[in-house]
Motif scaffolding. Structure first.
Motif, mmCIF file in Angstrom:
data_model
loop_
_atom_site.group_PDB
_atom_site.id
_atom_site.type_symbol
_atom_site.label_atom_id
_atom_site.label_comp_id
_atom_site.label_asym_id
_atom_site.label_seq_id
_atom_site.Cartn_x
_atom_site.Cartn_y
_atom_site.Cartn_z
ATOM 1 N N PHE A 1 60.075 49.115 25.580
ATOM 2 C CA PHE A 1 60.081 50.158 24.550
ATOM 3 C C PHE A 1 60.821 51.351 25.128
ATOM 4 O O PHE A 1 60.805 51.564 26.339
ATOM 5 N N PRO A 2 61.442 52.210 24.279
ATOM 6 C CA PRO A 2 62.046 53.436 24.791
ATOM 7 C C PRO A 2 61.004 54.277 25.535
ATOM 8 O O PRO A 2 59.875 54.428 25.076
ATOM 9 N N CYS A 3 61.417 54.798 26.689
ATOM 10 C CA CYS A 3 60.474 55.518 27.552
ATOM 11 C C CYS A 3 61.229 56.611 28.322
ATOM 12 O O CYS A 3 62.310 56.358 28.851
ATOM 13 N N ILE A 4 60.679 57.808 28.355
ATOM 14 C CA ILE A 4 61.304 58.915 29.097
ATOM 15 C C ILE A 4 60.466 59.197 30.335
ATOM 16 O O ILE A 4 59.234 59.323 30.258
ATOM 17 N N THR A 5 61.142 59.296 31.488
ATOM 18 C CA THR A 5 60.447 59.665 32.725
ATOM 19 C C THR A 5 61.192 60.834 33.373
ATOM 20 O O THR A 5 62.350 61.101 33.053
ATOM 21 N N ALA A 6 60.525 61.507 34.302
ATOM 22 C CA ALA A 6 61.128 62.681 34.944
ATOM 23 C C ALA A 6 61.297 62.441 36.438
ATOM 24 O O ALA A 6 60.497 61.746 37.069
ATOM 25 N N HIS A 7 62.364 63.041 36.991
ATOM 26 C CA HIS A 7 62.711 62.789 38.393
ATOM 27 C C HIS A 7 63.077 64.092 39.091
ATOM 28 O O HIS A 7 63.552 65.011 38.461
#
Ligand SMILES: O=C(O)[C@H](CS(=O)(=O)O)OP(=O)(O)O
Ligand SMILES: [Mg+2]
Length: 224
Positions: free
Chosen positions: A218-224
């Motif tokens: 599924f579309p997923c946003i993560t932070a780095h």
């Protein structure tokens, strides 16, 4: 590096390059604030119905955030609001997000080597990341189809990458004066707070988070 600015919910193909979907007021300002509070990931969805279904069928512990016509959605935990996120406990949690512009454009941005999402808050960190990756093309997508705040942010990022553009101060002014900002300053609804626009106009500098999108399963946003 070729840099293109597009506007609206249908990002152009960018198979070999990096696409940055921009939403200053407010989706990716809200997202950045949530990741700063320790959120693990954001699942962007197209509608409130899809948000409830994703939570009920796959992610029973996920929080729901977002808006329709900028207003909070009945049954959701949060509006599309950095102020509300700042007052929440989010460490280790996941969030499903529905918004009109930023999320809608992100869900249509698959034809790209890599997709990022950004606001003014993390524009500098995003530009630094783009410079390091040095892709052949960068497409900056101002997600509001007619508004000025996302175009201003795109022009600021292009300036940071060495192209034609504007300063952070100019982008901040255009955000504060954008048509989408008005309803937050005229008392139209108790949950449309001026604080959200002040958050959207803030520059968190080079230490801000870069937010990346993956699309499978599924579309997923993560932070780095
Ligand atoms: O809730 C928001 O801030 C906007 C809607 S509007 O432009 O303010 O009407 O949604 P977004 O997807 O964050 O642009
Ligand atoms: Mg917006």
């Amino acid at each position: 590096m070729e840099i293109h600015i597009a506007q609206g919910h249908n990002p152009p193909h960018n198979i070999h390059g990096i696409t940055v979907v921009i939403d200053v007021i407010r989706a990716f300002t809200t997202s950045h604030h949530a990741f700063r509070k320790g959120l693990r990931c954001i699942w962007p969805v197209a509608s409130a119905e899809q948000a409830f279904a994703l939570r009920d069928e796959h992610l029973p512990d996920a929080l729901l955030a977002g808006e329709v016509d900028a207003l909070p959605i009945k049954g959701f935990d949060f509006g599309n609001s950095p102020w509300e996120i700042d007052h929440a406990e989010l460490a280790g949690k996941e969030m499903i997000l529905r918004t009109t512009n930023g999320v809608a454009a992100t869900l249509r941005a698959r034809d790209s080597r890599e997709v990022l999402v950004a606001g003014l808050v993390n524009a500098e960190a995003t530009a630094n990341y783009l410079r390091k990756q040095n892709p052949p093309t960068v497409v900056l997508v101002a997600s509001h189809p007619t508004g000025d705040e996302d175009v201003a942010c795109a022009e600021y990022i292009r300036h940071l990458l060495g192209g034609n553009g504007i300063t952070y101060e100019a982008a901040r002014e255009r955000t504060l004066n954008a048509s989408a900002a008005r309803k937050f300053f005229n008392g139209s609804h108790p949950r449309l707070r001026p604080d959200d626009i002040h958050a959207a106009a803030t520059n968190a500098g080079p230490d801000a988070l870069v937010m990346r999108v993956s699309f499978e399963p599924f579309p997923c946003i993560t932070a780095h």
